[in-house]
Design a protein around this motif. Sequence first.
Motif, PDB file in Angstrom:
ATOM      1  N   TYR A 101       0.812  -1.220   0.000  1.00  0.00           N
ATOM      2  CA  TYR A 101       0.000   0.000   0.000  1.00  0.00           C
ATOM      3  C   TYR A 101       0.840   1.262   0.000  1.00  0.00           C
ATOM      4  CZ  TYR A 101      -4.654  -1.546  -0.505  1.00  0.00           C
ATOM      5  OH  TYR A 101      -5.797  -2.023  -1.082  1.00  0.00           O
ATOM      6  N   ALA A 102       2.038   1.189   0.566  1.00  0.00           N
ATOM      7  CA  ALA A 102       2.939   2.333   0.441  1.00  0.00           C
ATOM      8  C   ALA A 102       3.274   2.586  -1.033  1.00  0.00           C
ATOM      9  CB  ALA A 102       4.216   2.080   1.243  1.00  0.00           C
ATOM     10  N   LEU A 103       3.550   1.504  -1.768  1.00  0.00           N
ATOM     11  CA  LEU A 103       3.867   1.625  -3.194  1.00  0.00           C
ATOM     12  C   LEU A 103       2.655   2.077  -3.997  1.00  0.00           C
ATOM     13  CD1 LEU A 103       5.931  -1.682  -3.445  1.00  0.00           C
ATOM     14  CD2 LEU A 103       6.877   0.630  -3.625  1.00  0.00           C
ATOM     15  N   LEU A 104       1.486   1.526  -3.682  1.00  0.00           N
ATOM     16  CA  LEU A 104       0.273   1.923  -4.390  1.00  0.00           C
ATOM     17  C   LEU A 104      -0.038   3.400  -4.184  1.00  0.00           C
ATOM     18  CD1 LEU A 104      -2.240  -1.026  -3.796  1.00  0.00           C
ATOM     19  CD2 LEU A 104      -1.493  -0.149  -6.008  1.00  0.00           C
ATOM     20  N   GLY A 105       0.074   3.839  -2.941  1.00  0.00           N
ATOM     21  CA  GLY A 105      -0.245   5.230  -2.644  1.00  0.00           C
ATOM     22  C   GLY A 105       0.662   6.203  -3.382  1.00  0.00           C
ATOM     23  N   MET A 106       1.911   5.819  -3.560  1.00  0.00           N
ATOM     24  CA  MET A 106       2.876   6.705  -4.215  1.00  0.00           C
ATOM     25  C   MET A 106       3.019   6.412  -5.703  1.00  0.00           C
ATOM     26  SD  MET A 106       3.519   8.609  -1.743  1.00  0.00           S
ATOM     27  CE  MET A 106       4.760   9.648  -2.516  1.00  0.00           C
ATOM     28  N   LYS A 107       2.252   5.448  -6.198  1.00  0.00           N
ATOM     29  CA  LYS A 107       2.364   5.024  -7.603  1.00  0.00           C
ATOM     30  C   LYS A 107       3.828   4.750  -7.950  1.00  0.00           C
ATOM     31  CE  LYS A 107      -1.709   7.709  -8.965  1.00  0.00           C
ATOM     32  NZ  LYS A 107      -2.245   8.769  -9.873  1.00  0.00           N
ATOM     33  N   ALA A 108       4.499   4.075  -7.026  1.00  0.00           N
ATOM     34  CA  ALA A 108       5.945   3.889  -7.111  1.00  0.00           C
ATOM     35  C   ALA A 108       6.296   2.590  -7.815  1.00  0.00           C
ATOM     36  CB  ALA A 108       6.556   3.893  -5.711  1.00  0.00           C
ATOM     37  N   GLN A 109       7.358   2.614  -8.579  1.00  0.00           N
ATOM     38  CA  GLN A 109       7.856   1.427  -9.257  1.00  0.00           C
ATOM     39  C   GLN A 109       9.131   0.931  -8.569  1.00  0.00           C
ATOM     40  OE1 GLN A 109       6.249  -0.297 -11.687  1.00  0.00           O
ATOM     41  NE2 GLN A 109       4.582   1.114 -11.217  1.00  0.00           N
ATOM     42  N   HIS A 110      10.285   1.243  -9.127  1.00  0.00           N
ATOM     43  CA  HIS A 110      11.546   0.721  -8.597  1.00  0.00           C
ATOM     44  C   HIS A 110      12.242   1.765  -7.729  1.00  0.00           C
ATOM     45  CE1 HIS A 110      10.999  -2.460 -11.512  1.00  0.00           C
ATOM     46  NE2 HIS A 110      10.989  -1.579 -12.494  1.00  0.00           N
ATOM     47  N   PRO A 111      12.712   1.376  -6.547  1.00  0.00           N
ATOM     48  CA  PRO A 111      13.517   2.320  -5.768  1.00  0.00           C
ATOM     49  C   PRO A 111      14.878   2.537  -6.426  1.00  0.00           C
ATOM     50  CG  PRO A 111      13.544   0.157  -4.724  1.00  0.00           C
ATOM     51  CD  PRO A 111      12.564   0.075  -5.868  1.00  0.00           C
TER      52      PRO A 111
END
Length: 434
Positions: free
Chosen positions: A256-266
Amino acid sequence: MNNSRRHFIRSASALMAGAGLVSALPSSLRAVAPSDKINIAAIGINGMGWSDLTAILKNPYAQCVALCDVDKNVLDKKAAELLEKKNQKAKTYSDYRKLLEDKSIDAVIIGTPDHWHCLQMTDAVSAGKDVYVEKPIGNSIGEINAMVAAQERTKRVVQVGQWQRSQQHFKDAIAFVHSGKLGQVRLVKAWAYMGWMHSIPKQPDGVPPAGVDYAAWLGPAEKKPFNPNRFHFNFRWYWDYAGGLMTDWGVHLLDYALLGMKAQHPKSVMAAGGKFAYPDDACETPDTLTTVYQFDGFNIQWEHATGIDGGPYNRTHGIAFIGNNGTLVLDRSGWEVIPEKGKMEAVPFTKSVDNGLDKHAVNFLEVIKSRKLEDLNTPIQAGAHVAAVAQLGNIAYKTGKKLNWDGVKGKFDDNAANKYLAAEYHNGYKIPKI
């Protein structure tokens, strides 16, 4: 389930939905003929595998026809319980490969320890079965990649057991994050403080309990003497079989952290921690860990601690999106927004009102019927994304370095760290080829 059966189920469902009957009738009256049901099998039924099966069998379109476990004591108990509570007689297997030979089985649940997920899932889709696989999908990035490749090759339905994606309050919270009302979000915290987890005393090696096929339980893991601490639930705290709290709870919450930020690869990852609470107990994975993932313009921080309940915002677990205007705090019980003074209105606590696991099971069955893979709430690609991010954190912990990650090439800029990407299989097993 053959095409004619799928057509029957879709037609019947559409007719009843159009007439307003599906929601009006009690589930006991919405049964269908046994020949038209989705035949489910479960592999690994001592923990979440059984919970997943129970949720799926609440749907009148599903019936359990086979159970598999390497512990005959568990297998016999669950088969008897299934017959008693659901009046469903299932074939029993100790070898999942024999189960997969049964062409009448439409879908399988995989609830085994993490180190078995890759082989069993890839074998299942190759055998023409749809799959509900527990998270994390694999115990290494190499396994994760092989599992995604197998699903994309076979086009089978594969739902990952990250059931929070089916729960409404999680969706509502993320929609609020995406609305922009929090302002610029520069830091996201995800955490699991597990007060119920205490020290696991060391025990001597011994012989497996009667009825346990220990060689089959080990599978591709390194051959080691049987120890009760490594068996059943506690396998989670040993690197051979799992990744500790980072992959157990982290996969749920980092998702959910990734979903909220629309994040892909760190861009990079670093981690520090250890066995600070129980330095001399039987576990291998850290009981205390802080991991920082750097993205463009924001960081995601993971932390966990065993034996402590007092997590951030007085919550044992959760995700916090910390913005310039306010902070949204989300966990399994609900969500709220804590404003920065004078910058936005507070959003009072919104309580969860539904059952995520039950809804996740329904979503899986609906997609089995429709074959619309895009409707899955947690397709394997989504499960792979967060599982890989969690694995990056564990690799950073093992190396003790800040690691730069190339998400396109799928490797670090550090050769020592890259050695952790592939799974090392033993006992004649080989990781599936991509």
